[in-house]
Design a protein around this motif. Structure first.
Motif, short mmCIF file in Angstrom:
data_model
loop_
_atom_site.label_atom_id
_atom_site.label_comp_id
_atom_site.label_asym_id
_atom_site.label_seq_id
_atom_site.Cartn_x
_atom_site.Cartn_y
_atom_site.Cartn_z
N TYR A 28 0.93 -0.93 -0.34
CA TYR A 28 0.22 -0.14 -0.09
C TYR A 28 0.91 1.23 0.27
CZ TYR A 28 -0.16 0.58 5.09
OH TYR A 28 0.80 0.45 6.32
N GLU A 29 0.49 2.00 -0.91
CA GLU A 29 1.21 3.68 -1.29
C GLU A 29 -0.08 4.93 -0.30
OE1 GLU A 29 1.52 2.83 -5.31
OE2 GLU A 29 3.56 2.28 -5.10
N LYS A 30 1.36 5.72 0.64
CA LYS A 30 0.10 6.70 1.02
C LYS A 30 1.45 7.76 0.13
CE LYS A 30 -2.07 5.50 3.61
NZ LYS A 30 -3.70 5.00 3.44
N TYR A 31 0.65 8.53 -0.86
CA TYR A 31 0.66 9.76 -1.26
C TYR A 31 0.05 11.62 -0.31
CZ TYR A 31 0.17 7.11 -5.21
OH TYR A 31 0.46 5.55 -5.20
N ALA A 44 2.60 23.99 5.26
CA ALA A 44 3.73 24.17 4.88
C ALA A 44 2.77 22.84 4.15
CB ALA A 44 4.30 23.30 5.66
N TRP A 45 2.19 22.16 4.85
CA TRP A 45 1.53 20.47 3.98
C TRP A 45 1.03 20.96 2.55
CZ3 TRP A 45 -3.22 19.81 3.06
CH2 TRP A 45 -4.08 18.48 2.15
N GLN A 46 0.16 21.81 2.62
CA GLN A 46 -0.70 23.13 1.82
C GLN A 46 0.12 23.59 0.28
OE1 GLN A 46 -3.75 24.96 3.07
NE2 GLN A 46 -5.00 24.13 3.47
N ASP A 47 1.49 24.33 0.49
CA ASP A 47 2.72 24.47 0.21
C ASP A 47 3.19 23.10 -0.91
OD1 ASP A 47 1.65 26.71 0.98
OD2 ASP A 47 3.54 27.28 1.89
N HIS A 52 3.95 20.03 -5.22
CA HIS A 52 4.45 18.39 -6.03
C HIS A 52 3.20 18.22 -6.48
CE1 HIS A 52 8.51 19.30 -3.82
NE2 HIS A 52 7.98 19.29 -3.24
N GLY A 53 1.72 18.20 -6.10
CA GLY A 53 0.74 17.00 -6.80
C GLY A 53 0.63 16.28 -5.43
N ALA A 54 -0.86 16.46 -5.18
CA ALA A 54 -1.23 15.48 -4.23
C ALA A 54 -1.01 14.03 -4.67
CB ALA A 54 -2.68 15.11 -4.11
#
Length: 201
Positions: A28-31, A44-47, A52-54
């Motif tokens: 399983y992968e987390k993005y 900072a996370w939103q930036d 880089h894209g979701a």
């Protein structure tokens, strides 16, 4: 004497120091987009999502469930890519086992990281790991991997197949009690002012 079923036959697994298990049962992968609410510095996370894209991959887990029933184990690798979100280092979502008394072993294959550990009653610990080092996470300890280096932090893990994971326990508490933040060329623990305490199970 009965013949073992297919799932009971010993299985060879190829474990990569760069992360990954040949012969895995699942991956399983987390993005980046999956990490909403994980970092205290929401801006900072939103930036980072904006830059880089979701769909930017941030960590993945390969595991192998080689047997069912009492005594069965899950073995796998966790690969957490490096990154910073404000002053916070990249982390996994973290969890407490749904069967809370189940322990887990983490062995560092490559990279440099910290296992951030806390209990529902307020105990806390942080164990730094480099290749060749391992940490035994006892039952009843919430745990989260943190990459404090500049390369992927890869750990080999093993835990009871019936353990399960409770990911909500951290979110429900407003995050973990401690944050792992940059401190010069190293890392330090910092109190999380949003932490409201863990609910009892």
């Amino acid at each position: 004497m009965s013949t073992p079923s297919v799932v009971d036959i010993p299985t060879l697994l190829e474990i990569s120091p760069q992360g990954g298990v040949e012969g895995r049962s699942r991956r399983y992968e987390k993005y980046l987009g999956d990490m909403d609410g994980v970092y205290r510095d929401e801006r900072a996370w939103q930036d980072a999502v904006g830059e880089h894209g979701a769909d930017e991959l941030v960590y993945w887990v390969d595991d192998h469930r080689y047997q069912e029933g009492p005594g069965a184990l899950i073995v796998g690798t966790s690969t957490l890519l490096p990154g910073r979100y404000g002053e916070e280092f990249a982390v996994t979502r973290g969890h407490l086992h749904a069967v809370a008394d189940r322990a887990e072993l983490y062995y560092c294959l490559s990279g440099r990281g910290v296992m951030l550990l806390e209990t529902l009653d307020g105990q806390a610990s942080a164990v730094e790991l480099s290749p060749g080092q391992a940490v035994n996470v006892p039952g009843h300890w919430i745990h989260r991997s943190v990459n404090v280096g500049d390369e992927p932090f890869v750990t080999l893990f093993c835990y009871a197949a019936d353990a399960g994971q409770d990911y909500a326990v951290i979110a429900d508490a407003g995050g973990m009690k401690n944050l792992v933040v940059a401190d010069g060329d190293g890392w330090a623990l910092k109190d999380n002012p949003d932490h409201a305490g863990y609910r009892r199970q």
